[in-house]
Design an enzyme around this catalytic site. Structure first.
Site, PDB file in Angstrom:
ATOM      1  N   LYS A 218      37.604  40.893  31.663  1.00  0.00           N
ATOM      2  CA  LYS A 218      37.823  42.344  31.642  1.00  0.00           C
ATOM      3  C   LYS A 218      38.900  42.790  32.630  1.00  0.00           C
ATOM      4  O   LYS A 218      39.514  43.839  32.448  1.00  0.00           O
ATOM      5  CB  LYS A 218      36.516  43.074  31.972  1.00  0.00           C
ATOM      6  CG  LYS A 218      35.359  42.749  31.036  1.00  0.00           C
ATOM      7  CD  LYS A 218      35.677  43.116  29.597  1.00  0.00           C
ATOM      8  CE  LYS A 218      35.698  44.595  29.375  1.00  0.00           C
ATOM      9  NZ  LYS A 218      35.834  44.944  27.932  1.00  0.00           N
ATOM     10  N   ALA A 219      39.105  42.033  33.691  1.00  0.00           N
ATOM     11  CA  ALA A 219      40.095  42.450  34.697  1.00  0.00           C
ATOM     12  C   ALA A 219      40.529  41.240  35.515  1.00  0.00           C
ATOM     13  O   ALA A 219      39.793  40.266  35.650  1.00  0.00           O
ATOM     14  CB  ALA A 219      39.513  43.518  35.621  1.00  0.00           C
ATOM     15  N   PHE A 223      41.968  38.508  44.070  1.00  0.00           N
ATOM     16  CA  PHE A 223      40.897  37.598  44.468  1.00  0.00           C
ATOM     17  C   PHE A 223      40.201  36.934  43.281  1.00  0.00           C
ATOM     18  O   PHE A 223      39.150  36.334  43.436  1.00  0.00           O
ATOM     19  CB  PHE A 223      39.858  38.334  45.311  1.00  0.00           C
ATOM     20  CG  PHE A 223      40.395  38.761  46.654  1.00  0.00           C
ATOM     21  CD1 PHE A 223      40.948  37.838  47.510  1.00  0.00           C
ATOM     22  CD2 PHE A 223      40.358  40.082  47.047  1.00  0.00           C
ATOM     23  CE1 PHE A 223      41.456  38.211  48.743  1.00  0.00           C
ATOM     24  CE2 PHE A 223      40.867  40.480  48.284  1.00  0.00           C
ATOM     25  CZ  PHE A 223      41.412  39.530  49.139  1.00  0.00           C
ATOM     26  N   GLY A 224      40.753  37.013  42.090  1.00  0.00           N
ATOM     27  CA  GLY A 224      40.139  36.334  40.957  1.00  0.00           C
ATOM     28  C   GLY A 224      40.069  37.245  39.745  1.00  0.00           C
ATOM     29  O   GLY A 224      40.840  38.189  39.602  1.00  0.00           O
ATOM     30  N   CYS A 225      39.139  36.944  38.850  1.00  0.00           N
ATOM     31  CA  CYS A 225      39.014  37.719  37.614  1.00  0.00           C
ATOM     32  C   CYS A 225      37.560  38.144  37.416  1.00  0.00           C
ATOM     33  O   CYS A 225      36.636  37.549  37.980  1.00  0.00           O
ATOM     34  CB  CYS A 225      39.496  36.910  36.423  1.00  0.00           C
ATOM     35  SG  CYS A 225      38.668  35.331  36.227  1.00  0.00           S
ATOM     36  N   VAL A 226      37.368  39.173  36.607  1.00  0.00           N
ATOM     37  CA  VAL A 226      36.039  39.705  36.322  1.00  0.00           C
ATOM     38  C   VAL A 226      35.731  39.479  34.841  1.00  0.00           C
ATOM     39  O   VAL A 226      36.521  39.878  33.973  1.00  0.00           O
ATOM     40  CB  VAL A 226      35.934  41.203  36.659  1.00  0.00           C
ATOM     41  CG1 VAL A 226      34.557  41.737  36.312  1.00  0.00           C
ATOM     42  CG2 VAL A 226      36.237  41.431  38.145  1.00  0.00           C
ATOM     43  N   LYS A 239      32.257  38.191  38.743  1.00  0.00           N
ATOM     44  CA  LYS A 239      33.538  38.134  39.442  1.00  0.00           C
ATOM     45  C   LYS A 239      33.710  36.709  39.966  1.00  0.00           C
ATOM     46  O   LYS A 239      32.891  36.224  40.746  1.00  0.00           O
ATOM     47  CB  LYS A 239      33.556  39.139  40.598  1.00  0.00           C
ATOM     48  CG  LYS A 239      34.913  39.285  41.272  1.00  0.00           C
ATOM     49  CD  LYS A 239      34.869  40.397  42.317  1.00  0.00           C
ATOM     50  CE  LYS A 239      36.204  40.601  42.992  1.00  0.00           C
ATOM     51  NZ  LYS A 239      36.158  41.660  44.017  1.00  0.00           N
ATOM     52  N   ASP A 342      39.647  49.200  51.351  1.00  0.00           N
ATOM     53  CA  ASP A 342      40.547  49.110  50.199  1.00  0.00           C
ATOM     54  C   ASP A 342      40.070  50.108  49.145  1.00  0.00           C
ATOM     55  O   ASP A 342      40.000  49.801  47.954  1.00  0.00           O
ATOM     56  CB  ASP A 342      40.563  47.686  49.628  1.00  0.00           C
ATOM     57  CG  ASP A 342      41.734  47.465  48.670  1.00  0.00           C
ATOM     58  OD1 ASP A 342      42.695  48.254  48.715  1.00  0.00           O
ATOM     59  OD2 ASP A 342      41.685  46.510  47.871  1.00  0.00           O
TER      60      ASP A 342
END
Length: 512
Positions: A218-219, A223-226, A239, A342
């Site tokens: 999805k994203a 720091f990585g992907c979801v 995540k 953030d």
């Protein structure tokens, strides 16, 4: 050379050497007297015209040879010519007619000795030496297939190769694709197992012995992907961090496990895992899944009403206020103040009813009385959203200073001034030195609620950190402006809110 002084054995060896040299010369001139003669003529009925013998003649100081040329036609030998060949250094001392070139169009060989071209061979230099059998001899039919060592494959073999190789290639591609699919989606064990690395994890709501299946990405972020995933009958978000981002994964896990972090406006944490081994290790965080995605993504494709805008702003401010609060007497234990560091619309998710919840705590800090916030670097976060003191490198490393930094990041700013990918120096020039802030449209001031919202935003952008509103104060302001505008006409609301939300946002920026 004094032959008289040589021993008997030496004299014998020397004599043999001289005899062999002289005999070789004699053979080169006198042994080749006759060769097999053949001329291929396809117009003749028998497809050839062979004469048994050709007498060779030439200058006395020249050596004579025999030759043969042939072709391979679909695995069968087709002789082209045979006969005498004049002096050629390539034929010297060769008693057999052998073609040694790799895959020639027309095969050629020459040799020395009577009728030496009656039998001919193909033995390229790149092939290992093997016992040679003739391709064809003078008594054979012109198109007789040979069983000798021949590099060109018969028709059946060629057919099989043309048929099998593409099939094997397609099969290999399919298998590779399936392996990659399994590796990224289904190759993980269907069990949620709490990791023991790094260090023992505190009690968390992990679901042991429950199948988890990844469905789609999805994203993607720094720091990585979801992933959207399925856990029994429910959807969850996973995540996935690469091993090099272990510290970010560990920090986010630790923040989620702080007492009191279960709140309506904070993303619900479900569990953490370590998957794979050695260099293929992946670190997972499993959380609640929200189909509407982030606030940034939602506003790209949707226009919100005034009440929806107020609800999103209020619940977002409420979540941030809860993070910033210190609750010593919380039922789950002492909940310390937490600075997000953030905070931006990309890290705010929307539930089905547009209630906001705050996510992504990889850079977050917690502040507990009598304890250090740990080793931290001041200039972290997304450059575009950095507060002036962060850009300037003049942070007071105290709790309230970090909480005020969160309050500055409240809108997507400065696209016209610095573009979509600003450097740290770009942002320092605009925000610190020029003290610019994003322009708020004059027409927004005509709407009672938006006028209050603009004033609230400007106070959150104050250059002096101590002068900024707290998250709790922002929440109160939003409730107030919603009450003041409860009688506004729907048409006016849609027109004004469209100007606020219908913005083409740039791609997500990475954090420092």
């Amino acid at each position: 050379m004094d032959i008289e002084k040589m021993g008997p054995a030496t004299k014998l060896a020397f004599g043999v050497f001289l005899i062999s040299c002289s005999s070789g010369a004699i053979l080169g001139r006198s042994e080749t007297q006759e060769c097999v003669l053949y001329n291929y003529n396809p117009n003749l009925e028998n497809r050839g015209n062979r004469s048994s013998i050709e007498s060779c003649s030439g200058d006395k100081d020249k050596r004579l040879h025999c030759f043969a040329t042939w072709r391979n036609v679909s695995g069968s030998v087709e002789i082209v010519k045979q006969g005498c060949w004049l002096d050629d250094v390539n034929c010297y001392d060769s008693t057999e007619c052998v073609e040694k070139k790799e895959d020639p169009d027309v095969f050629f060989c020459c040799c020395e000795g009577n009728m030496c071209n009656e039998k001919f061979f193909y033995n390229p230099d790149s092939q290992p030496v093997q016992s040679k059998a003739p391709f064809i001899d003078s008594n054979s039919k012109v198109f007789k297939a040979t069983s000798n060592p021949f590099t060109q494959k018969p028709p059946l073999f060629s057919t099989l190769m043309y048929s099998i190789v593409p099939i094997m290639g397609i099969a290999a591609i399919v298998l590779l694709s399936f392996w990659m699919y399994r590796h990224h989606k289904l190759a993980y064990p269907p069990v949620l197992v709490p990791t023991q690395d790094p260090g023992p994890m505190p009690p968390s709501p992990t679901l042991i012995q429950k199948p988890l299946q990844l469905l789609e990405i999805k994203a993607r972020g720094r720091f990585g992907c979801v992933w959207k995933a399925q856990l029994l009958n429910d959807y969850v978000a996973v995540k996935i961090f690469p091993i090099q981002d272990k510290l970010s994964w560990q920090n986010e896990y630790d923040i989620y496990n702080v007492p009191g972090m279960r709140h309506e406006n904070v993303l619900q944490f479900i569990g953490a895992e370590k998957r794979g081994s050695n260099l293929d290790i992946e670190l997972w965080l499993i959380t609640a899944y929200h189909e509407k995605g982030s606030l940034t993504d939602y506003l790209k494709a949707n226009v919100v009403t005034w009440n929806e805008l107020c609800h999103i702003a209020q619940t977002m401010a409420r979540g941030l206020a809860y993070l910033h609060s210190d609750f010593p007497g919380h039922r789950d234990g002492h909940k310390p103040a937490i600075a997000h560091r953030d905070f931006k619309s990309k890290n705010v998710l929307l539930k089905t009813n547009l209630t906001a919840c705050i996510a992504d705590f990889g850079l977050a800090l917690r502040f507990e009385a009598g304890k250090s916030a740990g080793d931290t670097h001041g200039q972290v976060g997304t450059r575009r959203y950095m507060a002036p003191e962060v850009l300037e490198g003049a942070i007071n490393f105290q709790r309230d200073a970090f909480l005020r930094i969160d309050m500055y990041a409240y809108m997507l700013p400065f696209e016209e001034e610095v573009g979509q990918h600003p450097t740290l120096e770009d942002m320092q020039d605009v925000v610190v030195h020029k003290k610019l802030r994003p322009t708020l449209r004059e027409c927004w001031q005509k709407h009672t609620g938006l006028a209050v919202l603009c004033e609230t935003i400007e106070e959150c952008w104050d250059h002096e950190a101590e002068a900024r509103l707290s998250a709790g104060c922002v929440e109160e302001r939003v409730v107030q402006m919603q009450r003041q505008t409860s009688i506004t006409a729907p048409e006016e609301i849609v027109t004004v809110v469209t100007m606020v939300t219908n913005v083409d946002y740039p791609p997500k920026e990475s954090s420092l």
